[in-house]
Design an enzyme around this catalytic site. Structure first.
Site, short mmCIF file in Angstrom:
data_model
loop_
_atom_site.label_atom_id
_atom_site.label_comp_id
_atom_site.label_asym_id
_atom_site.label_seq_id
_atom_site.Cartn_x
_atom_site.Cartn_y
_atom_site.Cartn_z
N LYS A 7 -3.09 -5.43 3.86
CA LYS A 7 -4.37 -5.93 4.39
C LYS A 7 -4.93 -4.98 5.45
O LYS A 7 -6.15 -4.90 5.64
CB LYS A 7 -4.23 -7.34 4.93
CG LYS A 7 -3.13 -7.53 5.98
CD LYS A 7 -3.59 -7.32 7.39
CE LYS A 7 -2.46 -7.49 8.37
NZ LYS A 7 -2.87 -7.30 9.78
N THR A 19 -8.16 -9.77 9.65
CA THR A 19 -8.10 -8.36 10.01
C THR A 19 -9.36 -7.61 9.61
O THR A 19 -9.72 -6.61 10.23
CB THR A 19 -6.86 -7.71 9.35
OG1 THR A 19 -5.72 -8.55 9.56
CG2 THR A 19 -6.57 -6.35 9.94
#
Length: 343
Positions: free
Chosen positions: A201, A258
């Site tokens: 990610k 994120t």
């Protein structure tokens, strides 16, 4: 080893006194555990003891009196649980230092999010490889993942994360270890899925940051998050992960955080790249590690080894390591041949 009931142990070591390690030490300390907190820098340890605050990495938060900073790896002695919260590029070297001092049967959980460059192993893979030389220790391994900025955890804001281990008993032990009213912990057994979700990610967050830095708007960011998740899932499933893991906290949850949160170091790297800065200049300005930069190199090698197509990853790699322009990377992504979305 009796570890199924709260109160069966009193000392939990945290290895790594960065922002994340310090925040997790705070969670454990507030539960009443004595928490040896390891830093490799004696000067920083002296500051932590004197100031009772991690001014370098997590300023503004008092270190409870049951947090015990130290730089000697022997501080893990007598601890039936150890939290590894050091960056992936230094993970193996630090773990090697503490292995001789681990308690037999201790439970060790990785809170790092990366893939080792040389071996292409996740952090539990690194630990398993090193522990193979110490079979009498018989340690149990796990991973902590999910959307969790250190500062918000330190502030006590409601957070949900997930842990995984090879067996449900160990996963539930780690769940109980961290669980509080403000830090909700789910448990499972998909180790590789949770670790890959947490590591990959960060790369997509760099891509999302680039898009934002170029001023491409929320449509573009949403597309990158969605197609990035597809890439992560393809590689994860090829490596034996459960597909549903990537719809959960370690996958979609951490990815959204994120890619969109202002506290994201990886998104910040992408933002600055999109605004025209070079990667060397960006990293020179940063005190804390953006794991996605190094993980991009290892993830690209892993994807090629597994024969998995990951075009967003490929373009991020070219921007970071071959000085490709961000606009050219976007152009080449959009110019790819049309495909079925779920094929």
């Amino acid at each position: 080893m009796a570890m199924s009931r709260e109160g069966d142990w009193s000392r939990v070591a945290v290895i790594g006194a960065g922002s994340w390690g310090t925040a997790l030490a705070g969670v454990l300390a507030r539960k009443g555990y004595r928490v040896p907190l390891w830093s490799q820098t004696p000067v920083r340890v002296e500051e932590l003891i004197r100031e009772r605050e991690n001014r370098a990495y997590l300023p503004g938060f008092h270190l409870g009196e049951n947090i015990e900073p130290g730089s000697d790896p022997t501080l893990v002695r007598g601890c039936e649980a150890v939290v590894m919260a050091v960056p992936s590029h230094g993970f193996r070297a630090v773990f090697k230092r503490i292995i001789p001092h681990l308690e037999p049967g201790s439970a060790i959980i990785s809170a790092a999010k990366g893939i080792e460059n040389d071996s292409l192993l996740t952090m539990t893979g690194v630990m398993a490889e090193e522990l193979a030389q110490w079979p009498k220790l018989n340690c149990r391994l796990g991973v902590l993942a999910g959307p969790s900025f250190a500062r918000e955890v330190a502030e006590g804001l409601p957070t949900a994360v997930t842990v995984a281990a090879a067996d449900q008993e160990t996963a539930r032990f780690f769940q109980q270890l961290f669980f509080t009213q403000r830090f909700r912990v789910y448990a499972g057994t998909d180790l590789i899925g949770q670790e890959l979700g947490g590591a990959l990610k960060n790369i997509i967050a760099i891509a999302a940051g680039i898009s934002d830095g170029l001023g491409y708007g929320t449509n573009s960011r949403a597309a990158l998050i969605t197609r990035g998740l597809a890439e992560i899932t393809r590689l994860g499933v090829k490596m034996g992960a459960q597909p549903l893991t990537f719809s959960g906290l370690a996958g979609l949850g951490d990815l959204v955080l994120t890619c969109t949160g202002d506290l994201s170091r990886n998104r910040t790297v992408g933002l600055k790249l999109g605004r025209g800065m070079k990667i060397g200049e960006i990293l020179g300005e940063m005190r804390m590690v953006a794991e996605g930069v190094k993980t991009t190199r290892s993830a690209r090698a892993l994807a090629r080894r597994m024969g998995v197509e990951m075009p967003i990853l490929e373009e991020v790699y070219l921007v970071l390591y071959e000085d490709k322009s961000c606009r050219e990377a976007v152009r080449d992504l959009l110019a790819r041949e049309g495909k079925e979305e779920l094929g």
